[in-house]
Design a protein around this motif. Structure first.
Motif, PDB file in Angstrom:
ATOM      1  N   THR A 198       9.045  13.550   5.846  1.00 51.54           N
ATOM      2  CA  THR A 198       7.875  14.374   5.509  1.00 51.54           C
ATOM      3  C   THR A 198       6.760  13.477   4.986  1.00 51.54           C
ATOM      4  N   THR A 199       6.501  12.389   5.680  1.00 57.33           N
ATOM      5  CA  THR A 199       5.504  11.421   5.215  1.00 57.33           C
ATOM      6  C   THR A 199       4.114  11.691   5.783  1.00 57.33           C
ATOM      7  N   GLY A 200       3.895  12.891   6.307  1.00 55.48           N
ATOM      8  CA  GLY A 200       2.556  13.293   6.725  1.00 55.48           C
ATOM      9  C   GLY A 200       2.010  12.457   7.864  1.00 55.48           C
ATOM     10  N   LYS A 230       0.834  -1.195   0.000  1.00 55.84           N
ATOM     11  CA  LYS A 230       0.000   0.000   0.000  1.00 55.84           C
ATOM     12  C   LYS A 230       0.870   1.246   0.000  1.00 55.84           C
ATOM     13  N   ASP A 231       0.488   2.204  -0.827  1.00 54.65           N
ATOM     14  CA  ASP A 231       1.212   3.460  -0.831  1.00 54.65           C
ATOM     15  C   ASP A 231       0.571   4.400   0.181  1.00 54.65           C
ATOM     16  N   SER A 232       1.013   5.672   0.162  1.00 56.20           N
ATOM     17  CA  SER A 232       0.628   6.602   1.222  1.00 56.20           C
ATOM     18  C   SER A 232      -0.844   6.972   1.243  1.00 56.20           C
ATOM     19  N   SER A 233      -1.612   6.601   0.254  1.00 55.94           N
ATOM     20  CA  SER A 233      -3.047   6.845   0.323  1.00 55.94           C
ATOM     21  C   SER A 233      -3.845   5.554   0.295  1.00 55.94           C
ATOM     22  N   GLY A 234      -3.155   4.449   0.541  1.00 55.70           N
ATOM     23  CA  GLY A 234      -3.846   3.186   0.644  1.00 55.70           C
ATOM     24  C   GLY A 234      -3.958   2.417  -0.641  1.00 55.70           C
ATOM     25  N   HIS A 235      -3.554   2.985  -1.774  1.00 46.09           N
ATOM     26  CA  HIS A 235      -3.642   2.271  -3.044  1.00 46.09           C
ATOM     27  C   HIS A 235      -2.645   1.125  -3.057  1.00 46.09           C
ATOM     28  N   GLY A 248      -1.104  11.400  -1.278  1.00 44.07           N
ATOM     29  CA  GLY A 248      -1.726  11.268   0.024  1.00 44.07           C
ATOM     30  C   GLY A 248      -2.581  12.476   0.357  1.00 44.07           C
ATOM     31  N   ALA A 249      -2.349  13.063   1.541  1.00 46.32           N
ATOM     32  CA  ALA A 249      -3.150  14.195   1.989  1.00 46.32           C
ATOM     33  C   ALA A 249      -3.025  15.384   1.049  1.00 46.32           C
ATOM     34  N   TYR A 292     -17.255  11.775  -8.410  1.00 50.77           N
ATOM     35  CA  TYR A 292     -15.946  11.448  -7.843  1.00 50.77           C
ATOM     36  C   TYR A 292     -15.996  11.722  -6.347  1.00 50.77           C
ATOM     37  N   THR A 293     -15.343  10.891  -5.575  1.00 55.00           N
ATOM     38  CA  THR A 293     -15.168  11.152  -4.150  1.00 55.00           C
ATOM     39  C   THR A 293     -13.696  10.986  -3.817  1.00 55.00           C
ATOM     40  N   PHE A 294     -13.248  11.673  -2.777  1.00 50.10           N
ATOM     41  CA  PHE A 294     -11.875  11.465  -2.336  1.00 50.10           C
ATOM     42  C   PHE A 294     -11.754  11.764  -0.848  1.00 50.10           C
ATOM     43  N   SER A 295     -10.747  11.183  -0.251  1.00 51.97           N
ATOM     44  CA  SER A 295     -10.560  11.294   1.185  1.00 51.97           C
ATOM     45  C   SER A 295      -9.083  11.193   1.509  1.00 51.97           C
TER      46      SER A 295
END
Length: 585
Positions: free
Chosen positions: A261-263, A4-9, A68-69, A368-371
């Motif tokens: 700086t990985t949030g 998983k990458d930084s946004s869960g993908h 990510g964020a 589209y949705t995003f989080s």
């Protein structure tokens, strides 16, 4: 197995063709004075700043840049008027200054945003506000912020713009004038307050511009490189083991200073380096994008920024021919993917009705949705809405090895100032001095960007050809800023054709992206190199065409093309609520 990458993908780790040039540059010389881990806007901004100081700096990101964020923001560049009640005056002042600055140095992506607050009372909240200010908690049922409090806040907000301000001061309207301007507003409105902030319609492309500035200054960077481990060395450096997420190959890389700086993932990254921390306590924010002409028209080109019934500050605003609605603010479970839930969608539909009661909205209009998870500091009992949006930098020695600087917090608007602060701390570690300020330095395609609509039209006219009409030329300027001149030179150097599924992309432009923009997956083009997914324009035909155009430059065989189409479908459905059925190629 995928990671998983930084946004869960989930990244496919199947073998690829030739090694990417971005990875080869790091492998050929596997050391740098500074290694930055994390390719969101704050990491990329720090990378640019350090490279401009002549520092030997490298950056790695385990997913795609701005995935990510940074890519899940409300697309606002703003002073953060609501932070005033948290007492964060330093942050608001810095944010307003940086908002004005970005309007000047990144005019291709950062635009003025007229913002209107509908107000339903005069003095409500006056007694509750001091308690919120002192305790950072909501006591009992939320007290609506009335006109008196909002007027006070906007007057203070305006005062921060006096030096170098480039936007008009706020204005109040009575009910009659408010409804004349915005007739679809709730008839119970008593006043409206209108002021200007700014928006960034292409945060992913702005991040890419910042990155490329750093690369042109001598920095090296690669996406889809994850950190596996770090070990200290006797000479005060540390050696990181990096894993290529697209080939599953590993190699080592040595640095004198490591910047984390990985949030929201800062603690997990420190754990991978062998020194767990508990700095972070991120909150999840979700958004929806609507194809709704009625709501678009009701906004009259401006953002509607207001307090919902639960006390949460929310927003509705037009982005081209779509409407963005957000955002939530709930404690995040880092063990789960950040996705927009059915409950959040219900919340968004309800808040639209709170302001525009005669406009019907349904799920079928969501394209589209995003989080994302905000990189906020650990906040224990403090309610999410009152957690500081300011940032701090934590330093520790890596067991006798490299110093590690961890960024805790940070927001989009202040990325340049934050990067300057973080870069100065790194320079102090290296015993070096700053050579150049980025305060007035144009970002990427913001250099020489036309400063008027007439100038934009003249630019378009100058760069049109018989084969490239005004709409296509304007689209290139929107996507790249004045860097479009480089892209146009590439397009005109060989045979090209527009895709059948969209007039916004051509085969040769996709080849340019593959050669110059570090594309790792098909979905990178749909979500981050263009806004096609955001606007709900991805079709099965588009998936096939883009994958086929990228196959040769990225070394995808038939199985690779099929895997990339499947991966894109999975990401769009699972993380963005978009279901796309592919066609037989």
């Amino acid at each position: 197995m995928g990671l998983k990458d930084s946004s869960g993908h989930t990244n496919s780790a199947t073998a690829r063709g030739a090694e990417r040039e971005s990875v080869s540059r790091l492998r050929r010389r596997p050391k740098a004075r500074v290694l930055i881990i994390g390719g969101g806007i704050n990491g990329v901004g720090t990378f640019r700043d350090l490279a401009l100081q002549g520092v030997d700096v490298a950056l790695v990101e385990r997913g795609d840049y701005c995935q990510g964020a940074s890519g899940a923001s409300s697309h606002m560049i703003h002073g953060g008027i609501r932070y005033l009640e948290n007492g964060e005056f330093r942050l608001v002042r810095e944010s307003v200054v940086e908002r004005n600055r970005l309007l000047r140095i990144a005019p291709h992506y950062v635009k003025p945003l007229q913002t209107t607050i509908p107000i339903f009372s005069t003095f409500s909240g006056v007694l509750a506000a001091p308690l919120r200010f002192l305790t950072h908690k909501q006591q009992g049922k939320p007290k609506e912020r009335g006109a008196f409090l909002i007027k006070l806040g906007l007057s203070l907000y305006d005062s921060f713009s006096r030096d170098g301000g480039s936007v008009p001061r706020h204005q109040f309207r009575t009910r009659q004038k408010a409804l004349a301007e915005l007739p679809m507003l709730h008839p119970g409105v008593k006043y409206t307050a209108t002021y200007f902030d700014a928006s960034v319609h292409n945060p992913e492309r702005l991040t890419l511009d910042v990155l490329q500035d750093g690369e042109k200054a001598g920095g090296r960077a690669s996406n889809y490189l994850s950190l596996a481990s770090v070990r200290p060395n006797a000479d005060g450096s540390s050696t990181a083991t990096l894993r290529d997420e697209l080939t599953a190959k590993e190699f080592t890389f040595t640095a004198d200073v490591i910047v984390n700086t990985t949030g929201a993932w800062v603690d997990l990254t420190n754990q991978a380096m062998g020194a767990p921390t508990t700095f972070m306590g991120g909150t999840k924010g979700s958004h929806i994008v609507l194809d709704h002409p009625g709501l678009l028209a009701a906004c009259k080109g401006r953002e509607i920024f207001f307090e919902h019934t639960d006390g949460r500050i929310v927003l509705i605003y037009p982005m081209g021919d779509r409407v963005l609605v957000g955002t939530t603010d709930v404690d995040a479970d880092m063990s789960e993917d950040a996705v927009c839930t059915d409950g959040e969608i219900d919340y968004f539909i309800d808040l639209i009705g709170h302001v525009f009661p005669d406009i019907a909205v349904n799920r079928g209009q969501i394209v589209y949705t995003f989080s994302g998870v905000r990189p906020l500091p650990r906040h224990d009992a403090t309610q999410p809405g009152f957690v500081s949006r300011d940032y701090r930098i934590e330093r520790r020695a890596q067991g006798g090895g490299a110093a590690v600087l961890s960024l805790v917090g940070g927001k989009w608007t202040t990325f340049r100032a934050l990067a300057e602060h973080l870069a100065d701390d790194v320079l102090a570690e290296l015993g070096a001095e700053r050579k150049i300020s980025t305060a007035k330095l144009p970002i990427g395609g913001g250099a020489r960007f036309p400063d008027s609509e007439a100038g934009i039209q003249q630019w378009i006219k100058t760069h049109m050809t018989a084969a490239r009409d005004a709409d296509r030329t304007a689209g290139l300027l929107t996507r790249y800023g004045t860097r479009a001149e480089e892209v146009i030179g590439y397009l005109d150097a060989g045979p090209d054709r527009l895709l059948r599924s969209t007039r916004e992309l051509s085969v040769r432009e996709l080849q340019f992206m593959a050669a110059h923009e570090q594309i790792g997956h098909l979905v990178d083009v749909l979500i981050r190199r263009t806004s096609l997914a955001f606007r709900g324009l991805v079709t099965g035909e588009l998936l096939n065409e883009v994958a086929e155009a990228l196959a040769e430059p990225l070394g995808w065989d038939a199985a690779g093309v099929a895997a990339e189409i499947n991966h894109a479908q999975e990401v769009l459905k699972r993380h963005h609520g978009v279901e796309v059925h592919s066609l037989v190629a």
